[in-house]
Write a protein that holds these residues in place. Sequence first.
Motif, PDB file in Angstrom:
ATOM      1  N   MET A 184      12.675 -35.163   1.651  1.00 28.18           N
ATOM      2  CA  MET A 184      11.180 -34.567   1.831  1.00 28.18           C
ATOM      3  C   MET A 184      10.908 -34.109   0.406  1.00 28.18           C
ATOM      4  O   MET A 184      11.624 -33.427  -0.029  1.00 28.18           O
ATOM      5  CB  MET A 184      11.154 -33.538   2.807  1.00 28.18           C
ATOM      6  CG  MET A 184      10.797 -34.223   4.292  1.00 28.18           C
ATOM      7  SD  MET A 184      10.996 -32.764   5.330  1.00 28.18           S
ATOM      8  CE  MET A 184       9.655 -32.889   6.329  1.00 28.18           C
ATOM      9  N   PRO A 185       9.845 -34.414  -0.161  1.00 25.39           N
ATOM     10  CA  PRO A 185       9.263 -33.992  -1.244  1.00 25.39           C
ATOM     11  C   PRO A 185       9.349 -32.304  -1.356  1.00 25.39           C
ATOM     12  O   PRO A 185       8.800 -31.822  -0.256  1.00 25.39           O
ATOM     13  CB  PRO A 185       7.879 -34.534  -1.443  1.00 25.39           C
ATOM     14  CG  PRO A 185       7.381 -35.430  -0.373  1.00 25.39           C
ATOM     15  CD  PRO A 185       8.688 -35.300   0.494  1.00 25.39           C
ATOM     16  N   LYS A 186       9.390 -31.593  -2.423  1.00 24.51           N
ATOM     17  CA  LYS A 186       9.258 -30.118  -2.458  1.00 24.51           C
ATOM     18  C   LYS A 186       8.063 -29.746  -2.268  1.00 24.51           C
ATOM     19  O   LYS A 186       8.096 -28.603  -1.708  1.00 24.51           O
ATOM     20  CB  LYS A 186       9.717 -29.822  -3.979  1.00 24.51           C
ATOM     21  CG  LYS A 186      10.531 -28.655  -4.102  1.00 24.51           C
ATOM     22  CD  LYS A 186      10.740 -28.489  -5.515  1.00 24.51           C
ATOM     23  CE  LYS A 186      11.698 -27.594  -5.696  1.00 24.51           C
ATOM     24  NZ  LYS A 186      12.044 -27.352  -7.024  1.00 24.51           N
ATOM     25  N   GLY A 187       6.884 -30.286  -2.374  1.00 24.13           N
ATOM     26  CA  GLY A 187       5.491 -29.857  -2.336  1.00 24.13           C
ATOM     27  C   GLY A 187       5.273 -29.660  -0.773  1.00 24.13           C
ATOM     28  O   GLY A 187       4.460 -28.917  -0.526  1.00 24.13           O
ATOM     29  N   LEU A 188       5.874 -30.662  -0.115  1.00 26.07           N
ATOM     30  CA  LEU A 188       5.640 -30.725   1.480  1.00 26.07           C
ATOM     31  C   LEU A 188       5.945 -29.303   2.120  1.00 26.07           C
ATOM     32  O   LEU A 188       5.725 -28.731   2.962  1.00 26.07           O
ATOM     33  CB  LEU A 188       6.402 -31.829   1.921  1.00 26.07           C
ATOM     34  CG  LEU A 188       6.167 -31.962   3.491  1.00 26.07           C
ATOM     35  CD1 LEU A 188       4.646 -32.340   3.897  1.00 26.07           C
ATOM     36  CD2 LEU A 188       6.969 -33.219   3.930  1.00 26.07           C
ATOM     37  N   TYR A 189       7.167 -28.660   1.784  1.00 25.16           N
ATOM     38  CA  TYR A 189       7.805 -27.275   2.163  1.00 25.16           C
ATOM     39  C   TYR A 189       6.903 -26.355   1.899  1.00 25.16           C
ATOM     40  O   TYR A 189       6.440 -25.504   2.680  1.00 25.16           O
ATOM     41  CB  TYR A 189       9.045 -27.247   1.731  1.00 25.16           C
ATOM     42  CG  TYR A 189      10.327 -27.858   2.226  1.00 25.16           C
ATOM     43  CD1 TYR A 189      10.570 -28.238   3.621  1.00 25.16           C
ATOM     44  CD2 TYR A 189      10.964 -28.731   1.244  1.00 25.16           C
ATOM     45  CE1 TYR A 189      11.443 -28.995   3.889  1.00 25.16           C
ATOM     46  CE2 TYR A 189      12.010 -29.710   1.759  1.00 25.16           C
ATOM     47  CZ  TYR A 189      12.226 -29.617   3.191  1.00 25.16           C
ATOM     48  OH  TYR A 189      13.132 -30.500   3.683  1.00 25.16           O
ATOM     49  N   ILE A 190       6.168 -26.326   0.718  1.00 27.47           N
ATOM     50  CA  ILE A 190       5.263 -25.454   0.419  1.00 27.47           C
ATOM     51  C   ILE A 190       4.116 -25.457   0.763  1.00 27.47           C
ATOM     52  O   ILE A 190       3.427 -24.355   1.769  1.00 27.47           O
ATOM     53  CB  ILE A 190       4.841 -25.525  -1.124  1.00 27.47           C
ATOM     54  CG1 ILE A 190       6.062 -25.246  -2.035  1.00 27.47           C
ATOM     55  CG2 ILE A 190       3.602 -24.683  -1.703  1.00 27.47           C
ATOM     56  CD1 ILE A 190       6.146 -25.496  -3.626  1.00 27.47           C
ATOM     57  N   ASP A 191       3.570 -26.854   1.414  1.00 29.03           N
ATOM     58  CA  ASP A 191       2.258 -26.891   2.119  1.00 29.03           C
ATOM     59  C   ASP A 191       2.513 -26.418   3.651  1.00 29.03           C
ATOM     60  O   ASP A 191       1.896 -25.813   4.419  1.00 29.03           O
ATOM     61  CB  ASP A 191       1.987 -28.525   2.146  1.00 29.03           C
ATOM     62  CG  ASP A 191       1.472 -28.824   0.961  1.00 29.03           C
ATOM     63  OD1 ASP A 191       1.176 -28.204  -0.100  1.00 29.03           O
ATOM     64  OD2 ASP A 191       1.538 -30.145   0.751  1.00 29.03           O
ATOM     65  N   ILE A 192       3.800 -26.892   4.100  1.00 24.87           N
ATOM     66  CA  ILE A 192       4.180 -26.326   5.492  1.00 24.87           C
ATOM     67  C   ILE A 192       4.212 -24.920   5.549  1.00 24.87           C
ATOM     68  O   ILE A 192       3.629 -24.241   6.223  1.00 24.87           O
ATOM     69  CB  ILE A 192       5.450 -26.887   6.149  1.00 24.87           C
ATOM     70  CG1 ILE A 192       5.324 -28.463   6.175  1.00 24.87           C
ATOM     71  CG2 ILE A 192       5.996 -26.382   7.293  1.00 24.87           C
ATOM     72  CD1 ILE A 192       6.491 -29.182   6.321  1.00 24.87           C
TER      73      ILE A 192
END
Length: 132
Positions: A1-9
């Motif tokens: 999973m991309p790093k930005g996805l964790y931030i968005d979540i």
Amino acid sequence: MPKGLYIDIGIVITVGIVLALLFSWIYTSKIFSRILVKIFNKTPNDSIWKDIIDLKKGTNLKIYIKDSEYYVIGHFDTIEENGDLSWIAISGFAKYDVGTNEPYKEEPSFLNNTLCKYVVRLSDIKHIELFS
């Protein structure tokens, strides 16, 4: 999973929690309750007891029992609503004669003892007077 996805979540979860807390605070606020009463003549509470009992400052009750020669004065403790088997409990209570307003037949007074409780079924009550 991309790093930005964790931030968005993380942002979505945080915003969801903040919004839930905000809606909860608004729903339980007195201002919201007053607005509902003015517009709809209804509070958000599902029980009249939540509207008339002051849990912060305390509420004293004068309970008149059906077909009884006495009434009971005490401090609201708890209520259990379960249809015909609903009960109310008061603490620090005393019984008084309905006719004379004097202590009832030399029964002891527990006005200064909040550990002593008086419990009665709501169906056995004629009416209740509240004092905040």
